[in-house]
Design a protein around this motif. Structure first.
Motif, short mmCIF file in Angstrom:
data_model
loop_
_atom_site.label_atom_id
_atom_site.label_comp_id
_atom_site.label_asym_id
_atom_site.label_seq_id
_atom_site.Cartn_x
_atom_site.Cartn_y
_atom_site.Cartn_z
N ALA A 144 0.88 -1.32 -0.03
CA ALA A 144 0.14 -0.07 0.05
C ALA A 144 0.85 1.25 -0.05
CB ALA A 144 -0.86 -0.12 1.15
N LYS A 145 2.12 1.29 0.68
CA LYS A 145 3.11 2.23 0.70
C LYS A 145 3.14 2.66 -0.65
CE LYS A 145 7.62 3.31 2.08
NZ LYS A 145 8.90 2.77 2.80
N PHE A 146 3.74 1.70 -1.55
CA PHE A 146 4.06 2.05 -3.03
C PHE A 146 2.94 2.34 -3.83
CE2 PHE A 146 7.44 -0.71 -1.38
CZ PHE A 146 8.50 -0.08 -1.57
N PHE A 147 1.79 2.10 -3.66
CA PHE A 147 0.62 2.36 -4.43
C PHE A 147 0.23 3.45 -4.25
CE2 PHE A 147 -3.98 2.86 -4.51
CZ PHE A 147 -4.13 2.77 -5.81
N THR A 148 0.30 4.15 -2.78
CA THR A 148 0.19 5.53 -2.47
C THR A 148 1.17 6.55 -2.99
OG1 THR A 148 -0.94 4.79 -0.35
CG2 THR A 148 -0.26 7.13 -0.39
N PHE A 149 2.35 5.90 -2.94
CA PHE A 149 3.47 6.81 -3.80
C PHE A 149 3.18 7.15 -5.25
CE2 PHE A 149 7.36 7.33 -6.43
CZ PHE A 149 7.86 8.60 -5.68
N PHE A 150 2.48 5.89 -5.81
CA PHE A 150 1.96 6.02 -7.28
C PHE A 150 0.92 7.13 -7.37
CE2 PHE A 150 -0.93 4.57 -10.44
CZ PHE A 150 -0.22 4.73 -11.69
N ILE A 151 -0.05 6.88 -6.52
CA ILE A 151 -1.12 7.89 -6.84
C ILE A 151 -0.83 9.44 -6.14
CG2 ILE A 151 -3.43 8.56 -5.78
CD1 ILE A 151 -3.40 6.07 -7.50
N SER A 152 0.04 9.44 -5.47
CA SER A 152 0.16 10.83 -4.85
C SER A 152 1.71 11.60 -4.88
CB SER A 152 0.05 11.06 -3.28
OG SER A 152 0.78 10.21 -2.57
N SER A 153 2.46 10.68 -5.32
CA SER A 153 3.87 11.15 -5.43
C SER A 153 4.54 11.37 -4.07
CB SER A 153 4.27 12.25 -6.65
OG SER A 153 3.97 11.67 -7.74
N ILE A 154 3.99 10.99 -2.95
CA ILE A 154 4.44 11.35 -1.67
C ILE A 154 4.73 9.88 -0.93
CG2 ILE A 154 3.72 11.75 0.62
CD1 ILE A 154 2.32 14.35 -0.28
N SER A 157 5.40 6.01 5.12
CA SER A 157 5.79 4.61 5.45
C SER A 157 4.43 3.78 5.51
CB SER A 157 6.70 4.46 6.53
OG SER A 157 5.99 5.26 7.70
N ASP A 158 3.40 4.51 6.10
CA ASP A 158 2.23 3.86 6.74
C ASP A 158 0.87 4.50 6.36
OD1 ASP A 158 0.57 1.95 8.08
OD2 ASP A 158 1.45 2.42 10.00
N PRO A 159 0.54 4.58 5.12
CA PRO A 159 -0.62 5.41 4.54
C PRO A 159 -1.89 5.10 5.34
CG PRO A 159 0.26 4.28 3.07
CD PRO A 159 1.03 4.12 3.85
N HIS A 160 -2.03 3.87 5.66
CA HIS A 160 -3.28 3.23 6.09
C HIS A 160 -3.35 3.10 7.63
CE1 HIS A 160 -5.53 1.81 2.50
NE2 HIS A 160 -4.21 2.21 1.88
N ASN A 161 -2.38 3.92 8.21
CA ASN A 161 -2.51 4.05 9.57
C ASN A 161 -3.58 5.45 10.06
OD1 ASN A 161 -2.14 4.76 12.42
ND2 ASN A 161 0.07 4.18 12.34
N SER A 185 -5.49 6.13 1.08
CA SER A 185 -4.82 6.61 0.14
C SER A 185 -5.20 7.90 -0.65
CB SER A 185 -4.57 5.72 -1.15
OG SER A 185 -4.07 4.42 -0.60
N GLU A 186 -6.52 8.34 -0.80
CA GLU A 186 -6.97 9.46 -1.18
C GLU A 186 -6.42 10.69 -0.25
OE1 GLU A 186 -11.13 11.36 -2.58
OE2 GLU A 186 -11.07 10.04 -0.94
N LEU A 187 -6.35 10.39 0.96
CA LEU A 187 -6.06 11.49 2.04
C LEU A 187 -4.70 11.88 1.82
CD1 LEU A 187 -7.27 11.37 5.77
CD2 LEU A 187 -4.83 12.18 5.14
N ILE A 188 -3.92 10.95 1.49
CA ILE A 188 -2.34 11.34 1.32
C ILE A 188 -2.42 12.17 -0.06
CG2 ILE A 188 -0.19 10.65 0.86
CD1 ILE A 188 -1.13 9.97 3.77
#
Length: 235
Positions: A144-154, A157-161, A185-188
């Motif tokens: 999920a960390k890498f997926f969130t980076f793909f979506i947000s470019s941010i 380490s723990d986007p779903h916390n 992930s949308e929040l990030i």
């Protein structure tokens, strides 16, 4: 120095009446008096327990709309009422004892040390953290960390916390449209789009048989990815 009465806890709950009162008590025992509970259409005794209490703010969805919608409902309530409540910060906090109230000092310290911060994110995957999450779920969160980076470019380490602390300015800029766990992930992504300044702090998450039993299934991670990609490409 951040005062306790400048903080409100935003707790989302769904069928957690057996745990919620103890969670509220732990918060209040730590001398935090402002609590907003968003009941996401619970079918247990949550409504009966909470609607009689006059020391918390209580909002109820008529039907279960899932985690992202519950968080956005809480945000919207605070956008409209923050002047009446007299708050400066919002803490998102789980109803089921997973989050440790003692860790909040790390969030407060981060804001006190950097006045330009908008959001502080809790993380299970940086130094000085203790958790007992099963390996397969740790792998999903790692992906999920890498997926969130793909979506947000941010890179976080723990986007779903769910343990996070926001300024009111951040709440006014963040708007969530995804109801299911894709909201994390949308929040990030919202943090990235609004160029909000953030920092991660280590938190200790307590997993119980109960909290693990309601954790999203592995296949839901695929659904999250599909929804986020669709939103990103066709919004």
């Amino acid at each position: 120095m951040i005062k306790n009465n400048e903080i409100i806890f935003l707790i989302r709950t769904y069928n957690e009446g057996n745990y919620l009162l103890d969670t509220i008590k732990n918060i209040q025992d730590a001398w935090y008096s402002k609590i907003l509970v968003v009941d996401d259409g619970s079918k247990d005794n949550t409504k009966e327990i909470l609607e009689k209490r006059n020391n918390i703010f209580y909002i109820r969805h008529l039907i279960n709309l899932w985690a992202g919608a519950a968080l956005e409902t809480g945000f919207e309530f605070l956008r409209r009422n923050w002047e009446k409540i007299w708050i400066k910060y919002v803490v998102s906090f789980d109803a089921d004892w997973q989050h440790q109230i003692e860790d909040l000092e790390k969030f407060k310290r981060a804001f006190e040390e950097n006045k330009n911060l908008d959001v502080v994110l809790g993380s299970r995957f940086i130094k000085n953290t203790v958790y007992n999450i099963p390996l397969h779920r740790k792998i999903i969160l790692f992906l999920a960390k890498f997926f969130t980076f793909f979506i947000s470019s941010i890179s976080v380490s723990d986007p779903h916390n769910g343990y996070k602390m926001f300024t009111l300015d951040a709440i006014n800029k963040i708007h969530l449209t995804m109801d299911w766990f894709a909201y994390a992930s949308e929040l990030i992504d919202e943090i990235a789009k609004n160029k909000l300044k953030f920092k991660e702090v280590p938190v200790n998450i307590l997993y119980t048989d109960y909290s693990l039993s309601k954790w999203q299934k592995s296949l839901n991670a695929i659904n999250i990815a599909i929804k986020m990609i669709w939103s990103k490409l066709f919004k």
